[in-house]
Design an enzyme around this catalytic site. Structure first.
Site, PDB file in Angstrom:
ATOM      1  N   GLY A 207       0.829  -1.214   0.000  1.00  0.00           N
ATOM      2  CA  GLY A 207       0.000   0.000   0.000  1.00  0.00           C
ATOM      3  C   GLY A 207       0.848   1.242   0.000  1.00  0.00           C
ATOM      4  O   GLY A 207       2.061   1.186  -0.200  1.00  0.00           O
ATOM      5  N   ASN A 208       0.218   2.385   0.203  1.00  0.00           N
ATOM      6  CA  ASN A 208       0.968   3.639   0.297  1.00  0.00           C
ATOM      7  C   ASN A 208       0.312   4.560   1.317  1.00  0.00           C
ATOM      8  O   ASN A 208      -0.737   4.240   1.868  1.00  0.00           O
ATOM      9  CB  ASN A 208       1.093   4.304  -1.082  1.00  0.00           C
ATOM     10  CG  ASN A 208      -0.258   4.695  -1.646  1.00  0.00           C
ATOM     11  OD1 ASN A 208      -0.950   5.536  -1.097  1.00  0.00           O
ATOM     12  ND2 ASN A 208      -0.640   4.043  -2.738  1.00  0.00           N
ATOM     13  N   ARG A 209       0.954   5.702   1.579  1.00  0.00           N
ATOM     14  CA  ARG A 209       0.544   6.542   2.708  1.00  0.00           C
ATOM     15  C   ARG A 209      -0.492   7.606   2.356  1.00  0.00           C
ATOM     16  O   ARG A 209      -0.728   8.513   3.132  1.00  0.00           O
ATOM     17  CB  ARG A 209       1.777   7.215   3.321  1.00  0.00           C
ATOM     18  CG  ARG A 209       2.703   6.231   4.005  1.00  0.00           C
ATOM     19  CD  ARG A 209       3.949   6.924   4.509  1.00  0.00           C
ATOM     20  NE  ARG A 209       3.619   8.075   5.330  1.00  0.00           N
ATOM     21  CZ  ARG A 209       4.414   9.130   5.485  1.00  0.00           C
ATOM     22  NH1 ARG A 209       5.567   9.169   4.852  1.00  0.00           N
ATOM     23  NH2 ARG A 209       4.056  10.123   6.239  1.00  0.00           N
ATOM     24  N   SER A 210      -1.112   7.501   1.193  1.00  0.00           N
ATOM     25  CA  SER A 210      -2.092   8.530   0.834  1.00  0.00           C
ATOM     26  C   SER A 210      -3.251   8.531   1.833  1.00  0.00           C
ATOM     27  O   SER A 210      -3.795   7.478   2.159  1.00  0.00           O
ATOM     28  CB  SER A 210      -2.625   8.246  -0.573  1.00  0.00           C
ATOM     29  OG  SER A 210      -3.720   9.068  -0.828  1.00  0.00           O
TER      30      SER A 210
END
Ligand code: CTP
Length: 406
Positions: A207-210
């Site tokens: 995933g990512n931190r958005s």
């Protein structure tokens, strides 16, 4: 949105602390701002723990940031509970002798005051005249409740229940947004938001931190401006707003399909989602286990995901009836050792061939998860770059009005 909860120096301050919880549970970023005398009733650590933000009461702290101006500009709503007779008198005179009064004097955000005091103080002509003045300024002053006061007596002057103050403040904010001119009435916009998750096995993903906050702010601003809004969202830290069509898409592949299904005939597509460029090459049907016999660790192979933005740009070239008229990309950039944020953005705009690229400068203090933003918007035509700075909502509104101008 970002809410300042101000506390006046009255015993009801202890009860008003639950407003911090009500706003943060509803997904808002909350700043507690007590007057110095409010700190006689509730402790700074309590307010910091409940709001999750640092607390100051004086303009002489964080002077280098000009804190009252910064807080006033970042705020989307200011709610003061309890609003004591003294605090209202100071606000009615335009005084600015603590952080809260200085912030209120500076802000353009709607201000809600929930009075609490003894009946005699409330009924005194001085207080009544101050309340009338504050209402003339456009502040929203609740009427106090009637009931048991601090001592054994009862009467008018009791602070309304925190739930009531919360509901009133939210309706004030809603109607202030509705007052905005419906400049985008009859126009349609598709916005993507949040971060995709690329599944690895039934329990794991890449995933990512958005946080999704900028995309949600775009959807809220577009709705307030009267547009028809479709929000295609992946995973977000904030709730999707009411009043817009929402489509959930977890992975890049799902987001791509949702975008292609929803963009035909739309005026604008804004790709604010953080789409993973890669996904695990294979999905394991069962949870990946450690080896019992050795220390071997698995190697995860990745494959490229489709570039949705480029695909929509190509679709517009080949079948314009299936694509949106205007295509806007986002880019979170930190700059590199050899290239500035702007140079990287210009190269990305040429590569992606979209009409606009909104460059979000990220760094330790900026970007992911924050409530304010700094955007530079580059256009594929020769028009000059636009720079927007402020709350994610204000920045969103400015971007929409720019890319959707007639
Ligand atoms: N984007 C997309 N599909 C992808 C990756 C990104 O549509 N697979 C979109 C994003 O939503 C954003 C824009 O492309 O609007 C730029 O995203 P970014 O991650 O900054 O660009 P990349 O091309 O992935 O470049 P980088 O190598 O800098 O990550």
């Amino acid at each position: 949105m970002r809410v300042i909860v101000g506390f006046g120096g009255g015993i009801a301050a202890y009860k008003a602390t639950s407003l911090l919880r009500l706003f943060s549970k509803d997904g808002h970023d909350v700043v507690a701002m007590p007057t110095p005398s409010a700190l006689e009733f509730v402790g700074q650590p309590t307010l910091e723990a409940l709001s999750g933000n640092p607390v100051s009461s004086s303009v002489f702290e964080r002077v280098e940031e000009v804190n009252h101006v910064r807080q006033a500009e970042l705020a989307d709503l200011v709610v003061v509970a309890p609003a004591t007779a003294d605090l209202m008198a100071r606000l009615a005179m335009g005084r600015a002798n603590d952080l809260l009064s200085a912030t209120i004097l500076t802000t353009h955000a709607p201000v809600v005051l929930a009075p609490a005091m003894h009946t005699q103080m409330w009924e005194h002509p001085a207080t009544q005249a101050n309340v009338a003045t504050l209402r003339e300024f456009g502040y929203h002053v609740l009427d106090p409740a009637v009931g048991r006061l601090t001592g054994p007596d009862s009467g008018s002057g009791r602070m309304p229940e925190p739930e009531e103050i919360f509901g009133f403040a939210m309706s004030v904010k809603d109607s202030s947004q509705k007052d905005e001119k419906k400049t985008l009435q009859g126009r349609s916009v598709v916005i993507t938001a949040g971060g995709t998750r690329e599944p690895l096995d039934p329990v794991r993903y890449l995933g990512n931190r958005s946080s999704g906050k900028q995309g949600v702010a775009l959807a809220e601003a577009a709705r307030a401006l009267g547009a028809d809004v479709t929000l295609i969202h992946a995973h977000m830290e904030v709730p999707a707003p009411d009043g817009v069509r929402c489509v959930f898409a977890s992975s890049a592949e799902e987001l791509r399909n949702a975008v292609l299904e929803n963009v035909a005939d739309k005026d604008v597509l804004i790709m604010a989602a953080a789409v993973a460029d890669f996904r695990p090459a294979s999905y394991e049907e069962y949870k990946i286990k450690k080896s019992e016999t050795d220390d071997a660790a698995p190697t995860i192979s990745l494959v490229r995901n489709p570039d949705i933005l480029r695909e929509v740009v190509s679709l517009r070239e080949q079948q314009p009836e299936l694509a949106p008229e205007t295509i806007v990309g986002f880019a979170a950039e930190t700059g590199s050792a050899t290239q500035s944020v702007l140079e990287l953005g210009e190269a990305k705009l040429r590569r992606k061939k979209c009409d606009y690229l909104a460059i979000n400068e990220v760094g330790e203090q900026r970007g992911f998860g924050a409530d304010d933003n700094h955007l530079t918007v580059l256009a594929a035509t020769a028009e000059p770059a636009q720079v927007y700075q402020g709350s994610k909502y204000d920045v969103a509104k400015a971007l929409l009005l720019h890319v959707m101008r007639p």
